[in-house]
Design a protein around this motif. Structure first.
Motif, PDB file in Angstrom:
ATOM      1  N   GLY A  40       0.564  -1.251  -0.281  1.00 16.01           N
ATOM      2  CA  GLY A  40      -0.156  -0.421  -0.325  1.00 16.01           C
ATOM      3  C   GLY A  40       1.440   1.118  -0.006  1.00 16.01           C
ATOM      4  O   GLY A  40       0.335   2.343   0.398  1.00 16.01           O
ATOM      5  N   GLY A 261       0.401   0.214   5.573  1.00 14.13           N
ATOM      6  CA  GLY A 261      -0.841   0.477   5.326  1.00 14.13           C
ATOM      7  C   GLY A 261      -1.780  -0.670   5.736  1.00 14.13           C
ATOM      8  O   GLY A 261      -2.742  -0.128   5.783  1.00 14.13           O
ATOM      9  N   THR A 265      -4.993   0.567   7.682  1.00 12.91           N
ATOM     10  CA  THR A 265      -6.421   0.139   7.535  1.00 12.91           C
ATOM     11  C   THR A 265      -7.420  -0.284   8.714  1.00 12.91           C
ATOM     12  O   THR A 265      -8.472  -0.476   9.113  1.00 12.91           O
ATOM     13  CB  THR A 265      -5.800  -0.122   6.336  1.00 12.91           C
ATOM     14  OG1 THR A 265      -5.814  -0.078   5.483  1.00 12.91           O
ATOM     15  CG2 THR A 265      -8.175  -1.006   6.126  1.00 12.91           C
ATOM     16  N   GLN A 268      -7.986   2.035  11.418  1.00 11.22           N
ATOM     17  CA  GLN A 268      -9.149   2.893  11.229  1.00 11.22           C
ATOM     18  C   GLN A 268     -10.523   2.403  11.744  1.00 11.22           C
ATOM     19  O   GLN A 268     -11.362   2.778  11.805  1.00 11.22           O
ATOM     20  CB  GLN A 268      -9.318   3.204   9.805  1.00 11.22           C
ATOM     21  CG  GLN A 268     -10.522   4.230   9.155  1.00 11.22           C
ATOM     22  CD  GLN A 268     -10.063   5.775   7.407  1.00 11.22           C
ATOM     23  OE1 GLN A 268      -9.042   4.831   7.111  1.00 11.22           O
ATOM     24  NE2 GLN A 268     -10.703   6.615   7.357  1.00 11.22           N
ATOM     25  N   ARG A 269     -10.427   1.162  10.976  1.00  2.78           N
ATOM     26  CA  ARG A 269     -11.909   0.003  10.582  1.00  2.78           C
ATOM     27  C   ARG A 269     -12.819  -0.385  12.291  1.00  2.78           C
ATOM     28  O   ARG A 269     -13.140  -0.697  12.954  1.00  2.78           O
ATOM     29  CB  ARG A 269     -12.035  -1.469  10.247  1.00  2.78           C
ATOM     30  CG  ARG A 269     -11.532  -1.163   8.725  1.00  2.78           C
ATOM     31  CD  ARG A 269     -11.209  -2.254   8.240  1.00  2.78           C
ATOM     32  NE  ARG A 269     -10.899  -2.312   6.163  1.00  2.78           N
ATOM     33  CZ  ARG A 269     -10.471  -2.916   5.764  1.00  2.78           C
ATOM     34  NH1 ARG A 269     -10.391  -4.151   6.093  1.00  2.78           N
ATOM     35  NH2 ARG A 269     -11.072  -3.095   4.516  1.00  2.78           N
ATOM     36  N   ASP A 275     -13.431   8.786   7.141  1.00  2.00           N
ATOM     37  CA  ASP A 275     -11.458   9.598   6.583  1.00  2.00           C
ATOM     38  C   ASP A 275     -11.004  10.892   6.934  1.00  2.00           C
ATOM     39  O   ASP A 275      -9.668  11.040   7.061  1.00  2.00           O
ATOM     40  CB  ASP A 275     -11.320   9.621   4.958  1.00  2.00           C
ATOM     41  CG  ASP A 275     -11.247   8.047   4.649  1.00  2.00           C
ATOM     42  OD1 ASP A 275     -10.570   6.889   5.423  1.00  2.00           O
ATOM     43  OD2 ASP A 275     -11.873   8.108   2.903  1.00  2.00           O
ATOM     44  N   ASN A 280      -3.618   9.740   7.170  1.00  3.23           N
ATOM     45  CA  ASN A 280      -2.517   8.430   6.730  1.00  3.23           C
ATOM     46  C   ASN A 280      -2.180   9.564   5.331  1.00  3.23           C
ATOM     47  O   ASN A 280      -2.128   9.735   4.473  1.00  3.23           O
ATOM     48  CB  ASN A 280      -4.140   7.425   6.374  1.00  3.23           C
ATOM     49  CG  ASN A 280      -3.288   6.150   5.496  1.00  3.23           C
ATOM     50  OD1 ASN A 280      -1.813   6.691   4.675  1.00  3.23           O
ATOM     51  ND2 ASN A 280      -4.071   5.264   5.576  1.00  3.23           N
TER      52      ASN A 280
END
Length: 330
Positions: A40, A261, A265, A268-269, A275, A280
């Motif tokens: 990523g 990356g 992710t 955040q989840r 966002d 990020n």
């Protein structure tokens, strides 16, 4: 108790050489696009021989001084918060002080190291010192050259890293800004998950130079590091929020360590962050070790994503395995 400090200036420095992931693909003899798909990250920056840790730190520090509208002589402490120092002795802070033209100033200069969490640790200690009246204006600067110690036989420990530097200036606040809470936990049983063993007293080049050189490269079990960090993070955040007496949805912006990356992710989840509530910039600069959090913070400040009164969480993990965070009212 909130510690009344405020950030009055920030700055960053990006090395001149941009390395796109296509170059990494060719180096690793992988298909085009493999590095970006796998990790990523589209690019990172590598320092040239003239862009030393202290030189980059000096550039970032001067940018922060200019942003704050003050002179280097207005400082009374310089904390270099680097995961990997330029040399063992003297400290990186001493080298930065001298490059700032302050070599005869007498301004206190010393290093603070908790690997990727060095910036958070230094800011935490700077807040204590300012609150107690020990210092008035403190420069906290993180500068990292990861590229000099990468093990290209282990792509996950090489492809994600980049070089860079970032800095902030902090002083006592009279407007409500301050550190609301801070927290750190370390699980030393996982000490071998991320390691760089040469450069201290453990490995001696006269005993086995080949072994010394091999251990001068960064070793990481990325899967174990991510698993350990994620398993401890929920309860760690619960304890942090309890100290702050806040709920996670009261945090305006999360500024995390740009570890990978995947880690960004999953964070955040896990905490259901939109966002707009997380910084990020991993895809563009990679993991800059201790410089990644202040770099992300500077990016957010310059983009106007942070305003006075906002509640900001600086959070990350590091070799150890350690977890650390600060909640501050900007």
């Amino acid at each position: 108790m909130k510690r009344p400090i405020q950030i009055i200036g920030s700055g960053a420095y990006t090395p001149q050489k941009c390395v796109i992931s296509g170059e990494i693909d060719r180096r690793l003899e992988k298909p085009d696009g493999w590095t970006e798909r796998t990790f990523g990250i589209s690019q990172r920056f590598y320092a040239s021989p003239s862009e030393t840790t202290s030189q980059m730190g000096c550039f970032a520090a001067q940018s922060a001084l200019d942003n704050a509208g003050i002179l280097g002589s207005d400082l009374d402490c310089i904390m270099a918060a680097c995961g990997v120092m330029e040399q063992p002795i003297p400290s990186t802070a001493v080298l930065i002080q001298n490059k700032l033209g302050l070599g005869e100033s007498g301004i206190a200069a010393f290093d603070i190291n908790s690997t990727c969490l060095s910036f958070i640790t230094a800011l935490d200690l700077a807040a204590d010192a300012i609150t107690l009246g020990r210092y008035e204006k403190v420069l906290v600067v993180s500068s990292e050259i990861a590229s000099c110690g990468l093990d290209w036989n282990n792509p996950e420990a090489a492809a994600i890293f980049g070089d860079g530097a970032a800095a902030i200036i902090v002083e006592k606040s009279t407007n409500g800004s301050g550190i609301i809470a801070s927290h750190m936990e370390t699980y030393g049983v996982l000490q071998d998950v991320c390691r760089l063993e040469s450069g201290g007293t453990r490995m001696r080049p006269e005993d086995d130079i080949d072994d010394f050189l091999d251990r001068a490269k960064f070793k990481m079990d990325g899967r174990s590091a991510l698993s350990a960090s994620l398993s401890h993070m929920p309860k760690f955040i619960d304890r942090l929020m309890a100290k702050a007496q806040l709920a996670i949805d009261e945090i305006d912006l999360v500024v995390p360590h740009q570890a990978s990356g995947m880690s960004l992710t999953m964070m955040q989840r896990r905490f259901e962050l939109s966002d707009s509530r997380i910084v990020n910039n991993f895809v563009d600069i990679g993991n800059q070790i201790a410089a990644s959090i202040p770099n992300a913070l500077d990016t957010a400040l310059k983009a106007g994503r942070i305003k006075r009164g906002d509640k900001i969480m600086l959070v990350g993990t590091s070799a150890g395995i350690s977890l650390g965070a600060i909640i501050l009212e900007y």
